[in-house]
Every structure is written in C-alpha cells, then in structure tokens.
Write a protein that holds these residues in place. Structure first.
Motif, PDB file in Angstrom:
ATOM      1  N   TYR A   1      34.696  20.593  47.820  1.00 50.02           N
ATOM      2  CA  TYR A   1      35.559  21.454  46.997  1.00 50.02           C
ATOM      3  C   TYR A   1      36.836  21.844  47.752  1.00 50.02           C
ATOM      4  N   ASP A   2      37.977  21.644  47.131  1.00 51.12           N
ATOM      5  CA  ASP A   2      39.257  22.040  47.719  1.00 51.12           C
ATOM      6  C   ASP A   2      40.304  22.077  46.610  1.00 51.12           C
ATOM      7  N   LEU A   3      40.689  23.284  46.201  1.00 51.81           N
ATOM      8  CA  LEU A   3      41.667  23.446  45.128  1.00 51.81           C
ATOM      9  C   LEU A   3      42.988  24.021  45.621  1.00 51.81           C
ATOM     10  N   ARG A   4      43.222  23.980  46.916  1.00 53.05           N
ATOM     11  CA  ARG A   4      44.427  24.608  47.462  1.00 53.05           C
ATOM     12  C   ARG A   4      45.710  24.030  46.874  1.00 53.05           C
ATOM     13  N   ASP A   5      45.721  22.741  46.608  1.00 51.56           N
ATOM     14  CA  ASP A   5      46.944  22.129  46.089  1.00 51.56           C
ATOM     15  C   ASP A   5      47.152  22.362  44.597  1.00 51.56           C
ATOM     16  N   GLY A   6      46.158  22.939  43.911  1.00 54.39           N
ATOM     17  CA  GLY A   6      46.286  23.127  42.467  1.00 54.39           C
ATOM     18  C   GLY A   6      46.486  24.564  42.027  1.00 54.39           C
ATOM     19  N   LEU A   7      46.583  25.502  42.973  1.00 47.09           N
ATOM     20  CA  LEU A   7      46.637  26.913  42.608  1.00 47.09           C
ATOM     21  C   LEU A   7      47.859  27.257  41.760  1.00 47.09           C
ATOM     22  N   HIS A   8      48.952  26.544  41.948  1.00 51.26           N
ATOM     23  CA  HIS A   8      50.166  26.826  41.181  1.00 51.26           C
ATOM     24  C   HIS A   8      49.988  26.539  39.694  1.00 51.26           C
ATOM     25  N   ARG A   9      48.936  25.812  39.325  1.00 53.38           N
ATOM     26  CA  ARG A   9      48.714  25.469  37.910  1.00 53.38           C
ATOM     27  C   ARG A   9      47.979  26.568  37.145  1.00 53.38           C
ATOM     28  N   VAL A  10      47.468  27.566  37.835  1.00 51.62           N
ATOM     29  CA  VAL A  10      46.731  28.648  37.158  1.00 51.62           C
ATOM     30  C   VAL A  10      47.700  29.438  36.274  1.00 51.62           C
ATOM     31  N   ALA A  11      47.370  29.546  34.994  1.00 53.58           N
ATOM     32  CA  ALA A  11      48.220  30.272  34.051  1.00 53.58           C
ATOM     33  C   ALA A  11      47.637  31.622  33.647  1.00 53.58           C
ATOM     34  N   ALA A  12      46.375  31.875  33.942  1.00 57.44           N
ATOM     35  CA  ALA A  12      45.714  33.114  33.536  1.00 57.44           C
ATOM     36  C   ALA A  12      46.157  34.285  34.413  1.00 57.44           C
ATOM     37  N   ARG A  13      46.189  35.479  33.825  1.00 58.66           N
ATOM     38  CA  ARG A  13      46.337  36.690  34.641  1.00 58.66           C
ATOM     39  C   ARG A  13      45.173  36.721  35.625  1.00 58.66           C
ATOM     40  N   THR A  14      45.464  36.984  36.885  1.00 57.50           N
ATOM     41  CA  THR A  14      44.431  36.806  37.906  1.00 57.50           C
ATOM     42  C   THR A  14      44.292  38.043  38.791  1.00 57.50           C
ATOM     43  N   LEU A  15      43.039  38.452  38.963  1.00 58.50           N
ATOM     44  CA  LEU A  15      42.677  39.503  39.917  1.00 58.50           C
ATOM     45  C   LEU A  15      41.826  38.880  41.008  1.00 58.50           C
ATOM     46  N   VAL A  16      42.240  39.067  42.258  1.00 62.13           N
ATOM     47  CA  VAL A  16      41.493  38.578  43.416  1.00 62.13           C
ATOM     48  C   VAL A  16      40.892  39.781  44.131  1.00 62.13           C
ATOM     49  N   ILE A  17      39.571  39.770  44.320  1.00 64.82           N
ATOM     50  CA  ILE A  17      38.861  40.860  44.996  1.00 64.82           C
ATOM     51  C   ILE A  17      38.275  40.315  46.287  1.00 64.82           C
ATOM     52  N   ALA A  18      38.548  40.994  47.387  1.00 65.36           N
ATOM     53  CA  ALA A  18      38.026  40.574  48.690  1.00 65.36           C
ATOM     54  C   ALA A  18      37.324  41.749  49.360  1.00 65.36           C
ATOM     55  N   GLY A  19      36.265  41.454  50.122  1.00 63.68           N
ATOM     56  CA  GLY A  19      35.595  42.471  50.920  1.00 63.68           C
ATOM     57  C   GLY A  19      36.205  42.507  52.315  1.00 63.68           C
ATOM     58  N   ASP A  20      36.489  43.696  52.812  1.00 63.25           N
ATOM     59  CA  ASP A  20      37.166  43.767  54.110  1.00 63.25           C
ATOM     60  C   ASP A  20      36.254  43.383  55.280  1.00 63.25           C
ATOM     61  N   ARG A  21      34.933  43.260  55.016  1.00 61.25           N
ATOM     62  CA  ARG A  21      34.001  42.868  56.077  1.00 61.25           C
ATOM     63  C   ARG A  21      33.213  41.621  55.678  1.00 61.25           C
ATOM     64  N   ASP A  22      33.870  40.751  54.914  1.00 61.52           N
ATOM     65  CA  ASP A  22      33.233  39.536  54.420  1.00 61.52           C
ATOM     66  C   ASP A  22      33.402  38.407  55.441  1.00 61.52           C
ATOM     67  N   PRO A  23      32.313  37.966  56.089  1.00 58.29           N
ATOM     68  CA  PRO A  23      32.434  36.881  57.066  1.00 58.29           C
ATOM     69  C   PRO A  23      32.469  35.499  56.419  1.00 58.29           C
ATOM     70  N   ALA A  24      32.024  35.390  55.175  1.00 59.37           N
ATOM     71  CA  ALA A  24      31.969  34.096  54.506  1.00 59.37           C
ATOM     72  C   ALA A  24      33.338  33.698  53.942  1.00 59.37           C
ATOM     73  N   THR A  25      33.980  34.627  53.250  1.00 55.35           N
ATOM     74  CA  THR A  25      35.354  34.412  52.768  1.00 55.35           C
ATOM     75  C   THR A  25      36.183  35.611  53.208  1.00 55.35           C
ATOM     76  N   PRO A  26      36.669  35.582  54.435  1.00 60.03           N
ATOM     77  CA  PRO A  26      37.470  36.701  54.947  1.00 60.03           C
ATOM     78  C   PRO A  26      38.688  36.979  54.073  1.00 60.03           C
ATOM     79  N   VAL A  27      39.304  38.117  54.301  1.00 60.48           N
ATOM     80  CA  VAL A  27      40.436  38.555  53.482  1.00 60.48           C
ATOM     81  C   VAL A  27      41.534  37.494  53.425  1.00 60.48           C
ATOM     82  N   ALA A  28      41.690  36.718  54.478  1.00 59.35           N
ATOM     83  CA  ALA A  28      42.721  35.675  54.487  1.00 59.35           C
ATOM     84  C   ALA A  28      42.545  34.692  53.338  1.00 59.35           C
ATOM     85  N   HIS A  29      41.294  34.448  52.925  1.00 56.49           N
ATOM     86  CA  HIS A  29      41.056  33.552  51.791  1.00 56.49           C
ATOM     87  C   HIS A  29      41.624  34.168  50.512  1.00 56.49           C
TER      88      HIS A  29
END
Length: 373
Positions: free
Chosen positions: A177-205
């Motif tokens: 899985y790798d969608l980094r090159d397709g993110l510009h195609r997202v047309a939906a209103r988007t909310l991204v939620i991150a946990g500040d102590r998430d080791p699996a998907t750190p805030v940088a993700h």
C-alpha cells in the motif's frame, strides 16, 4: 471475499462508512456510535478473517477491500472514515473514486504504513507461530501505558480471535500500500486525526496527509496512541461529530436554499473572513442539527420558518425561504394559506408585507422558468 457488516442509525439518514484497524472488528467504533448514529446511517464492516467476516486464503490489496466497501455502500455519494487499515481503505476510495465521497475522516492513518519489509516479516511470523505472540506487542502500540484494562482488553480479544492467515494477508496488503502520489486527487472535505503518542503512525504521517490533501485539517489528540478513537473516545467523538455535522448540514442547506445561493454566500469575501465562524455555526447547528431532526418533515419546517419570519418582519430572509418552501414541496396556493394564517396571529400589516414579497418572488421564479425554456 465477503465483508460482514452492520448498519446503525435512521434508515433515511445519509450514509457514513467506518472501517476498523487491522486486528479489530466493527466494535472498535462502538464509542462513537451513540453520537454518530443519531443523524447518520452508519455502515461498519469487518476485514477478512476478522470478527464475523469469513477467512480468506488468497492475496488481496487495500484497493480490493475498497471496491468491496463501495459495493456495500451502493450508488451515490457518502461519507467515509476509518482508523489505521480502515483509514487506508477510505483513503483508497477518496483517491481512486474522488466523486463518491463527501467527507473523509482519517484516524491514525497513513498514505504508507512504514517499511514494507516490516509488514512482510510480521506476516511470515504470524504464519509460522499464529496470533498469540502479537498480543503484547500490538496492544502496546494501540494504547498508552496508562490505558484502563477495560478499554484495552476487548481490543486484545478481537486481535486474538482473528484468523492468522487472513491477518498475514492483510499485512501483505499493507506492505504493498502506498498512496502518497495520489493524495492531490482527494476531493472530499477531510479531517485527519493523529495521536500524539502513536508509535505506529506518528504525527508526521498525519502531517503528510494534511499537507498534500487539498484543504485537509489535522487535529492531534493528546495522550492517545494508535487507537485514539478508543483511548480518547470523547475527544474523537466530538471532533467527528463537529466535522461530519458541518458536512451533513451543508448538504441539507444546499438542498433547501439552492446550490447557487449557497455558493454565492460562501464565495463572498466576508464569508471567508469576518463571517466564517458564523457560517460554520449556522451550517452545523441550524442545517445539520435542527433541519435534519426526524420529528418534522421539511414541508412542515418550511411552514414554521415562514410564519416566524413574517412575525419578526425579516422580509429578506422571507424571500429566501419562500423559494426554499417550494423546493420542500409546498405549492404557491399552500404558501398563500400560510400567509393568510399569519394575518390573524402576526398582524395584517406583517401579512400584507409578506404577500408583497411572495408575489415578487413568485414572479421572479416564473420569469426564471421562462428563461430556462
């Protein structure tokens, strides 16, 4: 592939699809259901070999799951979200079928979940040793050290009940899985939620998602690891309710007031500056909370609105809602009856002014109809 699923919420409400993380089931979203199922028809599904979904033996991709979810959702636009793997499924729909989603919620998700070799190693070990060894390692990533046992233990039980080969195949899917090159195609209103102590998907993700998805908003939840919606259920529920309430409200606002009018308001200079918060307020509360309540239909709400506007003398708003009343199914003759009723209870001068506005609006609408012909 068969994804067992369940629906919650009113049958006539707009659809919201929520996907689980790897190793969990539909129950991972239980904390959000009391709030979301009030105004949404919520569809939740189990991944292959998870919960009630049958185990699988053949390889699949995140995109394959996304296509199955689209089939479950049926035609039309809907809102979608997910935590971790479920977020990847929702993002895959948003990237590859941008016209299908109205809103997108990505909770502790990513456009690429780390080194593919790590996922392949996990898959190989699961195939060799089964699921038991995962329990301590994975749940330590799902929750912070201070998480209450009654919060963590049900999720651990879901993990241990997952079919090993299906879990390994899901790990293989995440490796690809790798969608980094397709993110510009997202047309939906988007909310991204991150946990500040998430080791699996750190805030940088989350930051990468918010940076490359047009207009996306990032919120970092304090004191949360990978299953932020479970560990900080109240915070995430409130974030989702506010975000999705706006989207639901905007849909109803456009249906009642008309696309052209709402577009003019939102495009005006003041709407993006001085009145931006006010527009957010009325979209969420007036249109997302009051106009969507099941107790009255839209025709009845239009009648009440017309009466209130006449009583208060808000003639500009009355003109707007006269058009809305016709969209909601009232006829000009029924509008005349409503205004006649206001003459008794709001006063003859108020009703006289309202009839004048109605006559003008109906003439304008007739002329607009002639122009279209």
């Amino acid at each position: 592939m068969e994804l067992r699923h369940r629906f919650d919420g009113p049958e006539d409400a707009p659809l919201l699809v929520l996907g689980p993380s790897l190793g969990t089931t539909t129950h991972v979203w239980d904390p959000q259901m009391p709030e979301l199922a009030r105004t949404w028809r919520v569809l939740r599904y189990d991944l292959p070999g998870h919960g009630a979904s049958p185990a699988v033996k053949r390889r699949f991709t995140v995109g394959d799951i996304a296509e199955e979810v689209l089939a479950l959702a049926g035609p039309g636009r809907f809102a979608a979200g997910g935590v971790s793997f479920g977020g990847a499924v929702a993002l895959s729909i948003a990237v590859n079928h941008p016209g299908r989603l109205s809103e997108l919620v990505l909770c502790c998700a990513s456009a690429r979940f780390g080194d593919p070799a790590t996922w392949r190693q996990r898959a190989a070990r699961v195939r060799a040793e089964g699921m038991t060894w995962l329990a301590g390692m994975v749940t330590a990533r799902w929750f912070t050290p201070g998480a209450e046992p009654e919060v963590a233990e049900p999720m651990q039980s879901s993990l241990l009940g997952t079919d090993a080969e299906s879990y390994a195949l899901a790990c293989d899917a995440l490796a690809e899985y790798d969608l980094r090159d397709g993110l510009h195609r997202v047309a939906a209103r988007t909310l991204v939620i991150a946990g500040d102590r998430d080791p699996a998907t750190p805030v940088a993700h989350g930051e990468l998602l918010a940076e490359h998805i047009p207009g996306a908003r990032l919120v970092v939840v304090p004191g949360a690891a990978h299953l932020a919606n479970v560990e900080r259920a109240g915070v995430v529920s409130d974030l989702m309710s506010r975000f999705l309430g706006h989207g639901r409200g905007m849909k109803v606002r456009r249906e009642v007031l008309g696309e052209a009018y709402v577009d003019r308001v939102l495009a005006s200079g003041t709407a993006s500056g001085l009145t931006a918060d006010f527009q957010e307020f009325i979209t969420r509360y007036a249109w997302g909370e009051i106009w969507t309540r099941p107790g009255l239909d839209r025709r009845t709400r239009s009648v009440i609105t017309l009466t209130a506007l006449v009583a208060r003398g808000h003639l500009d708003e009355l003109a707007l809602h006269l058009r809305a009343a016709l969209r909601n199914g009232l006829t000009p003759e029924e509008v005349a009856e409503v205004l006649l009723q206001t003459a008794i209870y709001c006063g003859v001068p108020a009703a006289n002014a309202a009839f004048g506005v109605a006559s003008r609006v109906f003439r304008e609408m007739d002329a607009e109809g002639d122009d279209k012909e």
